[in-house]
Write a protein that holds these residues in place. Structure first.
Motif, PDB file in Angstrom:
ATOM      1  N   SER A  13       7.355  -0.789  13.862  1.00  0.00           N
ATOM      2  CA  SER A  13       6.778  -2.010  13.520  1.00  0.00           C
ATOM      3  C   SER A  13       6.778  -3.004  14.538  1.00  0.00           C
ATOM      4  O   SER A  13       6.100  -4.183  13.427  1.00  0.00           O
ATOM      5  CB  SER A  13       6.797  -2.345  11.951  1.00  0.00           C
ATOM      6  OG  SER A  13       8.124  -3.020  12.146  1.00  0.00           O
ATOM      7  N   PHE A  54      10.521  -6.907   6.938  1.00  0.00           N
ATOM      8  CA  PHE A  54      10.051  -5.892   6.580  1.00  0.00           C
ATOM      9  C   PHE A  54      10.454  -4.572   6.177  1.00  0.00           C
ATOM     10  O   PHE A  54      10.278  -3.675   5.017  1.00  0.00           O
ATOM     11  CB  PHE A  54       9.066  -5.413   7.830  1.00  0.00           C
ATOM     12  CG  PHE A  54       7.960  -6.173   7.978  1.00  0.00           C
ATOM     13  CD1 PHE A  54       6.917  -5.686   7.680  1.00  0.00           C
ATOM     14  CD2 PHE A  54       7.427  -7.037   8.974  1.00  0.00           C
ATOM     15  CE1 PHE A  54       5.715  -6.260   7.221  1.00  0.00           C
ATOM     16  CE2 PHE A  54       6.522  -7.371   9.407  1.00  0.00           C
ATOM     17  CZ  PHE A  54       5.479  -7.367   8.329  1.00  0.00           C
ATOM     18  N   ASN A  57      11.688  -5.412   3.028  1.00  0.00           N
ATOM     19  CA  ASN A  57      10.430  -5.550   1.973  1.00  0.00           C
ATOM     20  C   ASN A  57      10.195  -3.836   1.767  1.00  0.00           C
ATOM     21  O   ASN A  57       9.189  -2.811   0.476  1.00  0.00           O
ATOM     22  CB  ASN A  57       9.312  -5.731   2.190  1.00  0.00           C
ATOM     23  CG  ASN A  57       9.447  -7.573   2.169  1.00  0.00           C
ATOM     24  OD1 ASN A  57      10.338  -7.780   1.634  1.00  0.00           O
ATOM     25  ND2 ASN A  57       8.452  -7.988   2.870  1.00  0.00           N
ATOM     26  N   ASN A  58      10.516  -2.807   2.991  1.00  0.00           N
ATOM     27  CA  ASN A  58      10.002  -1.483   2.722  1.00  0.00           C
ATOM     28  C   ASN A  58      10.445  -1.065   1.687  1.00  0.00           C
ATOM     29  O   ASN A  58       9.988  -0.135   0.446  1.00  0.00           O
ATOM     30  CB  ASN A  58       9.353  -0.758   4.124  1.00  0.00           C
ATOM     31  CG  ASN A  58       8.621  -1.476   4.663  1.00  0.00           C
ATOM     32  OD1 ASN A  58       7.770  -1.610   4.195  1.00  0.00           O
ATOM     33  ND2 ASN A  58       8.963  -1.140   6.044  1.00  0.00           N
ATOM     34  N   GLN A  59      12.028  -0.835   1.335  1.00  0.00           N
ATOM     35  CA  GLN A  59      12.829  -0.336   0.181  1.00  0.00           C
ATOM     36  C   GLN A  59      12.553  -0.698  -0.317  1.00  0.00           C
ATOM     37  O   GLN A  59      12.956  -0.319  -2.048  1.00  0.00           O
ATOM     38  CB  GLN A  59      14.402  -0.996   1.144  1.00  0.00           C
ATOM     39  CG  GLN A  59      15.808  -0.034   0.342  1.00  0.00           C
ATOM     40  CD  GLN A  59      15.404   1.171   0.347  1.00  0.00           C
ATOM     41  OE1 GLN A  59      15.137   1.693   1.577  1.00  0.00           O
ATOM     42  NE2 GLN A  59      16.195   1.991  -0.330  1.00  0.00           N
ATOM     43  N   THR A  61       9.656  -1.977  -2.197  1.00  0.00           N
ATOM     44  CA  THR A  61       8.948  -1.205  -2.084  1.00  0.00           C
ATOM     45  C   THR A  61       8.434   0.248  -2.698  1.00  0.00           C
ATOM     46  O   THR A  61       8.324   1.132  -4.020  1.00  0.00           O
ATOM     47  CB  THR A  61       7.563  -0.711  -1.048  1.00  0.00           C
ATOM     48  OG1 THR A  61       7.324  -2.517  -0.398  1.00  0.00           O
ATOM     49  CG2 THR A  61       6.018  -0.306  -1.443  1.00  0.00           C
ATOM     50  N   ASP A  94       0.992   3.227   8.450  1.00  0.00           N
ATOM     51  CA  ASP A  94       2.675   2.683   7.691  1.00  0.00           C
ATOM     52  C   ASP A  94       3.165   3.057   8.239  1.00  0.00           C
ATOM     53  O   ASP A  94       4.640   3.835   7.696  1.00  0.00           O
ATOM     54  CB  ASP A  94       2.160   1.807   6.066  1.00  0.00           C
ATOM     55  CG  ASP A  94       0.906   1.246   5.599  1.00  0.00           C
ATOM     56  OD1 ASP A  94       0.743   0.177   6.248  1.00  0.00           O
ATOM     57  OD2 ASP A  94       0.349   1.835   5.256  1.00  0.00           O
ATOM     58  N   GLU A  96       6.632   2.168   9.439  1.00  0.00           N
ATOM     59  CA  GLU A  96       8.454   2.449   8.847  1.00  0.00           C
ATOM     60  C   GLU A  96       7.862   2.194   7.475  1.00  0.00           C
ATOM     61  O   GLU A  96       8.854   3.222   7.566  1.00  0.00           O
ATOM     62  CB  GLU A  96       8.594   0.618   8.822  1.00  0.00           C
ATOM     63  CG  GLU A  96       8.796   0.174  10.209  1.00  0.00           C
ATOM     64  CD  GLU A  96      10.293   1.027  11.059  1.00  0.00           C
ATOM     65  OE1 GLU A  96      10.993   1.812   9.949  1.00  0.00           O
ATOM     66  OE2 GLU A  96      10.441   0.811  12.022  1.00  0.00           O
ATOM     67  N   LEU A  97       6.811   1.832   6.863  1.00  0.00           N
ATOM     68  CA  LEU A  97       7.132   2.065   4.964  1.00  0.00           C
ATOM     69  C   LEU A  97       6.896   3.790   4.762  1.00  0.00           C
ATOM     70  O   LEU A  97       7.998   4.372   3.878  1.00  0.00           O
ATOM     71  CB  LEU A  97       5.883   1.078   4.463  1.00  0.00           C
ATOM     72  CG  LEU A  97       5.489   1.978   3.137  1.00  0.00           C
ATOM     73  CD1 LEU A  97       6.866   1.327   1.624  1.00  0.00           C
ATOM     74  CD2 LEU A  97       4.211   1.264   2.716  1.00  0.00           C
ATOM     75  N   THR A 100      10.322   4.976   5.472  1.00  0.00           N
ATOM     76  CA  THR A 100      11.258   5.072   4.820  1.00  0.00           C
ATOM     77  C   THR A 100      11.000   6.096   3.454  1.00  0.00           C
ATOM     78  O   THR A 100      12.079   5.882   2.867  1.00  0.00           O
ATOM     79  CB  THR A 100      10.646   3.225   3.848  1.00  0.00           C
ATOM     80  OG1 THR A 100      11.349   2.618   5.333  1.00  0.00           O
ATOM     81  CG2 THR A 100      12.131   2.684   2.450  1.00  0.00           C
ATOM     82  N   GLU A 189       1.430  -5.517  -1.815  1.00  0.00           N
ATOM     83  CA  GLU A 189       2.915  -5.419  -0.998  1.00  0.00           C
ATOM     84  C   GLU A 189       2.169  -7.618  -0.089  1.00  0.00           C
ATOM     85  O   GLU A 189       1.146  -7.095   0.470  1.00  0.00           O
ATOM     86  CB  GLU A 189       2.999  -4.607   0.482  1.00  0.00           C
ATOM     87  CG  GLU A 189       3.579  -3.601  -0.074  1.00  0.00           C
ATOM     88  CD  GLU A 189       4.064  -2.949   1.242  1.00  0.00           C
ATOM     89  OE1 GLU A 189       5.147  -2.007   1.557  1.00  0.00           O
ATOM     90  OE2 GLU A 189       3.133  -2.343   1.612  1.00  0.00           O
TER      91      GLU A 189
END
Length: 653
Positions: A13, A54, A57-59, A61, A94, A96-97, A100, A189
């Motif tokens: 990312s 990020f 935040n991904n974790q 989410t 997305d 990285e998201l 994760t 997000e």
């Protein structure tokens, strides 16, 4: 068919900055070199910090999504990732998201890919899996998300769905109103901000829940869904089909139509409990419940069915049957009653009173009586003639039964209970004939008088049509409003049903169809409750007898429910309340209030004293008039014959 689980290619990312070995030149000062190195370190630090933000935040989410879709009854999971094509490779938008999310899953799950609003792994040969799934959709293009959801829903039984994205709240609201499903959530997000969970409820409102950065997820994820519809306004389609729905036109221009009946009463009760308002929209009387015409891609859907399919109304009422033709276009509430189709036919009219003279005996009985009388007359005449011819006694030569007219009058007198006693019966054989004949006539005349009195005092009618076989064999023309009924009968496994289906004529005006009964040449088909109501209101039983008759055989048992838009979120609310009303006996009570029954005909009900009216005795007077006329003709013939003979005698002299 289930797509293989894919290990995605996850791009970073953030960009990785590469630096070359530093070789200072003479023109660069030491301070400049230090400042340049310091700037590079700051950039790397900021980029790393952004990456950590990020990742955090991904974790967060993924944790919210997992808590949201936790359901022990439905453990299956389908995830949809948006892909783009870059340098002949498919990469996730997305990355990285997605990475994760995949690393967070401990159980196998299905991965699907979407591109430009199309789920690429789904094909026309895909078979819908008979298990429920939770769905997670990752996307960045708001205009495609509704389409992606519907594609997934067409292939999976979805329990809950979460759409993870980063666009605005207004775009999230637009998606929710487009989908209108209480089990769909949009998780927004926000970079450097809290997460925002948006949902839609059946009261046609959306709700937003802010999930703070440091709050406990379990406490933030409140229950979604409304307890009632909170003042939502519904449009309800209907047609006139009493007693289910009765639409009364206004008497004056200032008045409005009044709509009542079983189902409007149920709607009123449900509306009071669920707290919604509503108005009725009437479908065309020539279309009524509606049919489907045309082929796939070029369909025309009419009536109430079309109004639901086009989402012009929220609910339809009026004996809306559940059948396989309507399933692809609408949803149904729970069944609130069962119904059957039958036929209303012209009632057989009582025999005319003058026919009572003949209907006391059946045709075989009449023939046997006449044959017996002829045999007796012939035998009496022959025996008497033979006795007179063989005897030398002058008395025997004048045996009364030797006279043929006397034999006829004597036998007829016995049948009419008029005893003609001859002065002498000279033949023993004739005595035996007369003993048995008089005994037989006693029985015949007693039975005839009993039947004659019965027919004169109580009206008798021919047997009514009560079976489908009798209806098919009758000369009546058969009418049905529903094309579905005709098709169902034509495709039936029963030969008699197929024959009936081929004879049915479609009628496109329900009221006009019932009016055709007045001609006495038509039989009309509808549900039993409607037939009873129309018979009681349009053709009530009078003292002269019933005008129509409901046959006993029934066809096409059907389930009746309220119609809803396809996959409507109102189903949960209506199902619950309808079930309550059924269990409380309210549905049965409303049926008894609005239903009509045909009165049984009792001609003695209004006249306890039995008197022979002129109508009852018309047969006797007809016979007297006929006898007088015949006697007059014979008398005229006799006079003419005598006058002719007299003239011939005068001429001869």
């Amino acid at each position: 068919m289930t797509p293989d689980i894919v290990t995605p290619t996850v791009p970073s990312s953030f960009q990785t900055f590469k630096t070359s070995p530093f070789h200072p030149t003479g023109s660069q000062s030491a301070v400049g070199i230090i400042m340049e190195k310091l700037a590079i370190n700051v950039k790397l630090t900021l980029l790393y910090s952004i990456h950590l933000i990020f990742a955090s935040n991904n974790q967060r989410t993924v944790e919210v999504v997992s808590k949201l879709l936790t359901d022990s009854k439905c453990s299956g999971l389908v995830s949809v990732f948006d892909v783009v094509h870059a340098q002949n490779e498919r990469v996730y938008t997305d990355g990285e998201l997605v990475n994760t999310f995949i690393n967070h899953q401990s159980k196998p799950f299905t991965i699907l890919e979407s591109f430009n609003g199309s789920v690429m792994s789904l094909t026309e040969n895909w078979k819908k899996e008979p298990v429920c799934r939770n769905v997670v959709i990752f996307g960045r293009q708001s205009r495609n998300l509704s389409s992606i959801y519907r594609q997934i829903k067409s292939q999976f039984f979805i329990n809950k769905a979460a759409i993870v994205t980063r666009f605005s709240r207004q775009e999230a609201t637009d998606i929710l109103f487009d989908i209108q499903d209480e089990k769909v959530f949009v998780l927004l997000e926000k970079l450097g901000k809290d997460l925002e969970l948006c949902s839609w409820a059946a009261n046609n409102k959306t709700s937003e829940v802010i999930i703070a950065a440091h709050s406990t997820v379990n406490n933030e994820l409140i229950k979604t869904g409304a307890i009632n519809l909170s003042g939502r306004h519904l449009t309800i389609g209907t047609v006139h089909n009493p007693p289910a729905v009765r639409i009364v036109p206004p008497l004056t221009p200032e008045q409005k139509k009044t709509i009542g009946g079983i189902e409007p009463s149920l709607i009123e009760t449900i509306a009071n409990h669920l707290q919604f308002t509503y108005n009725y929209v009437e479908a065309s009387p020539n279309e009524m419940w509606g049919e489907v015409y045309g082929h796939r891609g070029n369909l025309t859907i009419t009536g109430l069915l079309g109004m639901l399919a086009r989402k012009e109304v929220d609910v339809v009422v009026s004996n809306f049957y559940i059948n396989n033709i309507r399933w692809p276009y609408v949803s149904y509430t729970v069944v609130y009653k069962f119904s059957y189709e039958s036929f209303l036919v012209p009632a057989p009219q009582p025999y005319a009173k003058w026919k009572a003279v003949f209907y006391s005996f059946t045709l075989p009985t009449w023939l046997a009586t006449i044959a017996s009388a002829v045999v007796v007359i012939v035998m009496l005449r022959l025996v008497a003639a033979a006795s007179s011819f063989q005897s030398d006694s002058p008395l025997r030569r004048y045996d009364v039964f030797a006279d043929y007219p006397f034999c006829c009058l004597y036998v007829i007198g016995n049948l009419l209970n008029v005893q003609v006693q001859p002065q002498s019966i000279l033949s023993t054989a004739n005595r035996m004939f007369l003993i048995w004949w008089l005994f037989g006539t006693l029985i015949l005349t007693t039975g005839y008088r009993s039947g004659l009195i019965s027919y004169m005092t109580f009206p008798f009618t021919p047997a009514a049509i009560d079976t489908i076989q009798q209806l098919v064999d009758s000369p009546l023309k058969k009418a049905s409003f529903s094309v579905y009924t005709i098709e169902a009968l034509v495709n039936s496994s029963s030969e008699i049903d197929r024959t009936l289906g081929r004879e049915l004529i479609p009628h496109y005006n329900l009221t006009g169809m019932f009016v055709s009964l007045e001609s006495g040449a038509w039989a009309v088909e509808s549900n039993v409750d409607n037939l009873l109501y129309m018979a009681a209101t349009m053709y009530p039983t009078t003292t002269a007898g019933p005008k129509v008759h409901l046959i006993k055989d029934a066809i096409l048992p059907s389930r009746v429910a309220f119609g809803l838009q396809k996959d409507s979120q109102l189903k949960l609310y209506f199902d619950r309340d309808i079930q309550y009303l059924i269990e409380a006996g309210i549905v049965d009570h409303l049926k008894s209030v609005f239903a009509k029954k045909m009165d049984k005909w009792n001609p003695k009900k209004t006249n306890s004293r039995i008197s022979f009216s002129l109508d009852s005795l018309q047969g006797a007077f007809y016979l007297i008039v006929f006898g007088f006329a015949l006697s007059t003709l014979i008398f005229v013939a006799e006079v003419v014959v005598k006058m002719f003979k007299r003239r011939q005698s005068i001429k001869s002299h």
